[in-house]
Design a protein around this motif. Structure first.
Motif, PDB file in Angstrom:
ATOM      1  N   GLU A  12       0.845  -1.193   0.000  1.00 11.80           N
ATOM      2  CA  GLU A  12       0.000   0.000   0.000  1.00 11.80           C
ATOM      3  C   GLU A  12       0.883   1.247   0.000  1.00 11.80           C
ATOM      4  O   GLU A  12       1.759   1.375   0.847  1.00 11.80           O
ATOM      5  N   ASP A  13       0.658   2.162  -0.955  1.00 11.49           N
ATOM      6  CA  ASP A  13       1.494   3.355  -1.034  1.00 11.49           C
ATOM      7  C   ASP A  13       0.920   4.545  -0.282  1.00 11.49           C
ATOM      8  O   ASP A  13       1.600   5.565  -0.133  1.00 11.49           O
ATOM      9  N   ASP A  14      -0.291   4.436   0.213  1.00 10.05           N
ATOM     10  CA  ASP A  14      -0.893   5.495   1.029  1.00 10.05           C
ATOM     11  C   ASP A  14      -0.406   5.311   2.462  1.00 10.05           C
ATOM     12  O   ASP A  14      -0.864   4.408   3.182  1.00 10.05           O
ATOM     13  N   ILE A  15       0.543   6.136   2.880  1.00 13.61           N
ATOM     14  CA  ILE A  15       1.205   5.946   4.174  1.00 13.61           C
ATOM     15  C   ILE A  15       0.210   6.022   5.324  1.00 13.61           C
ATOM     16  O   ILE A  15       0.245   5.205   6.256  1.00 13.61           O
ATOM     17  N   ARG A  16      -0.699   6.988   5.280  1.00 14.49           N
ATOM     18  CA  ARG A  16      -1.660   7.143   6.373  1.00 14.49           C
ATOM     19  C   ARG A  16      -2.560   5.911   6.477  1.00 14.49           C
ATOM     20  O   ARG A  16      -2.764   5.379   7.575  1.00 14.49           O
ATOM     21  N   LEU A  55      -3.184  -6.405  -1.031  1.00 11.08           N
ATOM     22  CA  LEU A  55      -2.595  -5.781  -2.213  1.00 11.08           C
ATOM     23  C   LEU A  55      -3.472  -4.667  -2.765  1.00 11.08           C
ATOM     24  O   LEU A  55      -4.605  -4.914  -3.195  1.00 11.08           O
ATOM     25  N   ASP A  56      -2.939  -3.445  -2.728  1.00 13.74           N
ATOM     26  CA  ASP A  56      -3.606  -2.321  -3.380  1.00 13.74           C
ATOM     27  C   ASP A  56      -3.455  -2.478  -4.895  1.00 13.74           C
ATOM     28  O   ASP A  56      -2.533  -3.147  -5.374  1.00 13.74           O
ATOM     29  N   ILE A  57      -4.344  -1.856  -5.659  1.00 17.04           N
ATOM     30  CA  ILE A  57      -4.251  -1.957  -7.118  1.00 17.04           C
ATOM     31  C   ILE A  57      -3.426  -0.819  -7.708  1.00 17.04           C
ATOM     32  O   ILE A  57      -2.541  -1.044  -8.538  1.00 17.04           O
ATOM     33  N   MET A  58      -3.671   0.409  -7.247  1.00 19.96           N
ATOM     34  CA  MET A  58      -2.963   1.557  -7.808  1.00 19.96           C
ATOM     35  C   MET A  58      -1.656   1.748  -7.052  1.00 19.96           C
ATOM     36  O   MET A  58      -1.626   2.345  -5.974  1.00 19.96           O
ATOM     37  N   LEU A  59      -0.564   1.213  -7.633  1.00 20.46           N
ATOM     38  CA  LEU A  59       0.742   1.238  -6.978  1.00 20.46           C
ATOM     39  C   LEU A  59       1.799   1.796  -7.920  1.00 20.46           C
ATOM     40  O   LEU A  59       1.718   1.588  -9.137  1.00 20.46           O
ATOM     41  N   PRO A  60       2.830   2.452  -7.390  1.00 21.27           N
ATOM     42  CA  PRO A  60       3.961   2.849  -8.230  1.00 21.27           C
ATOM     43  C   PRO A  60       4.811   1.636  -8.590  1.00 21.27           C
ATOM     44  O   PRO A  60       4.872   0.661  -7.842  1.00 21.27           O
ATOM     45  N   GLY A  61       5.445   1.685  -9.751  1.00 22.98           N
ATOM     46  CA  GLY A  61       6.353   0.607 -10.155  1.00 22.98           C
ATOM     47  C   GLY A  61       5.669  -0.518 -10.896  1.00 22.98           C
ATOM     48  O   GLY A  61       6.085  -0.893 -11.993  1.00 22.98           O
ATOM     49  N   SER A  83      -9.076  -1.856  -3.165  1.00 23.82           N
ATOM     50  CA  SER A  83      -9.055  -0.800  -4.168  1.00 23.82           C
ATOM     51  C   SER A  83     -10.288   0.083  -4.041  1.00 23.82           C
ATOM     52  O   SER A  83     -11.359  -0.354  -3.603  1.00 23.82           O
ATOM     53  N   ALA A  84     -10.105   1.342  -4.444  1.00 23.99           N
ATOM     54  CA  ALA A  84     -11.241   2.251  -4.550  1.00 23.99           C
ATOM     55  C   ALA A  84     -12.054   1.971  -5.803  1.00 23.99           C
ATOM     56  O   ALA A  84     -13.152   2.506  -5.980  1.00 23.99           O
ATOM     57  N   LEU A  85     -11.516   1.135  -6.695  1.00 24.33           N
ATOM     58  CA  LEU A  85     -12.234   0.738  -7.908  1.00 24.33           C
ATOM     59  C   LEU A  85     -13.244  -0.339  -7.519  1.00 24.33           C
ATOM     60  O   LEU A  85     -12.892  -1.498  -7.350  1.00 24.33           O
ATOM     61  N   GLY A  86     -14.500   0.059  -7.377  1.00 28.95           N
ATOM     62  CA  GLY A  86     -15.470  -0.839  -6.771  1.00 28.95           C
ATOM     63  C   GLY A  86     -16.503  -1.421  -7.700  1.00 28.95           C
ATOM     64  O   GLY A  86     -17.448  -2.067  -7.236  1.00 28.95           O
ATOM     65  N   SER A  87     -16.361  -1.226  -9.001  1.00 27.96           N
ATOM     66  CA  SER A  87     -17.355  -1.765  -9.919  1.00 27.96           C
ATOM     67  C   SER A  87     -17.265  -3.283  -9.978  1.00 27.96           C
ATOM     68  O   SER A  87     -16.232  -3.884  -9.660  1.00 27.96           O
ATOM     69  N   SER A  88     -18.365  -3.904 -10.415  1.00 28.59           N
ATOM     70  CA  SER A  88     -18.367  -5.358 -10.553  1.00 28.59           C
ATOM     71  C   SER A  88     -17.291  -5.816 -11.522  1.00 28.59           C
ATOM     72  O   SER A  88     -16.627  -6.844 -11.307  1.00 28.59           O
ATOM     73  N   GLU A  89     -17.088  -5.055 -12.597  1.00 33.68           N
ATOM     74  CA  GLU A  89     -16.088  -5.416 -13.598  1.00 33.68           C
ATOM     75  C   GLU A  89     -14.686  -5.437 -12.990  1.00 33.68           C
ATOM     76  O   GLU A  89     -13.885  -6.341 -13.263  1.00 33.68           O
ATOM     77  N   ASP A  90     -14.376  -4.412 -12.172  1.00 31.61           N
ATOM     78  CA  ASP A  90     -13.060  -4.351 -11.536  1.00 31.61           C
ATOM     79  C   ASP A  90     -12.849  -5.535 -10.593  1.00 31.61           C
ATOM     80  O   ASP A  90     -11.773  -6.146 -10.553  1.00 31.61           O
ATOM     81  N   GLN A  91     -13.873  -5.850  -9.817  1.00 33.10           N
ATOM     82  CA  GLN A  91     -13.748  -6.946  -8.863  1.00 33.10           C
ATOM     83  C   GLN A  91     -13.604  -8.287  -9.589  1.00 33.10           C
ATOM     84  O   GLN A  91     -12.778  -9.121  -9.198  1.00 33.10           O
TER      85      GLN A  91
END
Length: 236
Positions: A12-16, A55-61, A83-91
């Motif tokens: 996760e790249d969001d430190i907080r 595992l987060d989806i939006m990550l650097p690298g 992930s914040a991507l919550g659509s059925s397609e993303d899942q």
């Protein structure tokens, strides 16, 4: 103080957010290490052997979906996508790429713990000997019905406790099993950091199975984490 029940790798790249998750999981007897980039996770797994990866989806690298495709070659435990991507397609896409579960951010901490525990229960229960077929690793064969062990041309006599421990390790070959997990599974108690029942049984197993007592290569000690049954070490 008890050893952590589970080891978690949080990517996760969001430190907080990462700090909040770490603090909450620690209150539930989990040891958590954090990786902030996707492209460094595979290297991290060389030295850290988690029971589960968050595992987060939006990550650097490297994004989490690409990493999810690569992880099965390096990691056999469950993967939980966040992930914040919550659509059925993303899942659906995440699950099709190899994830075991998917939670939508913002993550409810209690729900996250419930999902983790559920995944780990499903993945960490080895087959019961009475329900299983024989296991074979090179010259080692383990018959769960007769509790007969053969190593090459000789029969190895084990006590029932030793057999239970060997079966637990061998049925999850290649995975590091923590002392806490072994104590829970075999003795139904927490590991208090001092009890040596399992260590003694491991030592006896190694001796009976021809392992090197100074530098074990068949039933390995992974320092600070637990024991590993090496499936490739039984050919000689």
């Amino acid at each position: 103080m008890n050893q952590p029940l589970y080891r978690v790798l949080l990517v996760e790249d969001d430190i907080r957010l990462a700090n909040l998750i770490v603090d909450f999981l620690k209150t539930h007897d989990m040891h958590v290490e954090v990786e902030r980039r996707g492209d460094t996770v595979l290297t991290r797994l060389i030295n850290y052997h988690p029971d589960i990866i968050l595992l987060d989806i939006m990550l650097p690298g490297m994004d989490g979906l690409s990493l999810c495709e690569k992880l099965p070659d390096y990691f056999s435990g469950p993967i939980l996508l966040m992930s914040a991507l919550g659509s059925s397609e993303d899942q659906i896409k995440g699950l099709e790429l190899g994830a075991d579960d998917y939670v939508v951010k913002p993550v409810d901490p209690a729900l996250l713990v419930a999902r983790i525990n559920n995944l780990l229960r499903r993945h960490s229960q080895p087959p019961k000997p009475s329900d299983s077929k024989s296991l074979t690793f090179g010259k080692l064969s383990i018959d769960p019905h007769t509790q007969m062990i053969r190593l090459g041309d000789r029969q190895v006599d084990l006590t029932s406790h030793e057999f239970e421990l060997l079966w637990l390790l061998a049925s999850q070959a290649g995975q590091v099993l923590s002392r806490q997990y072994i104590y829970h599974y075999l003795l139904n108690i927490d590991f208090d950091g001092r009890d040596r029942k399992i260590d003694v049984r491991i030592s006896r197993l190694r001796k009976k199975l021809g392992d090197n007592l100074d530098t074990p290569f068949r039933i390995k000690t992974v320092w600070g984490q637990g024991y590993l049954f090496a499936p490739e070490a039984w050919n000689s």
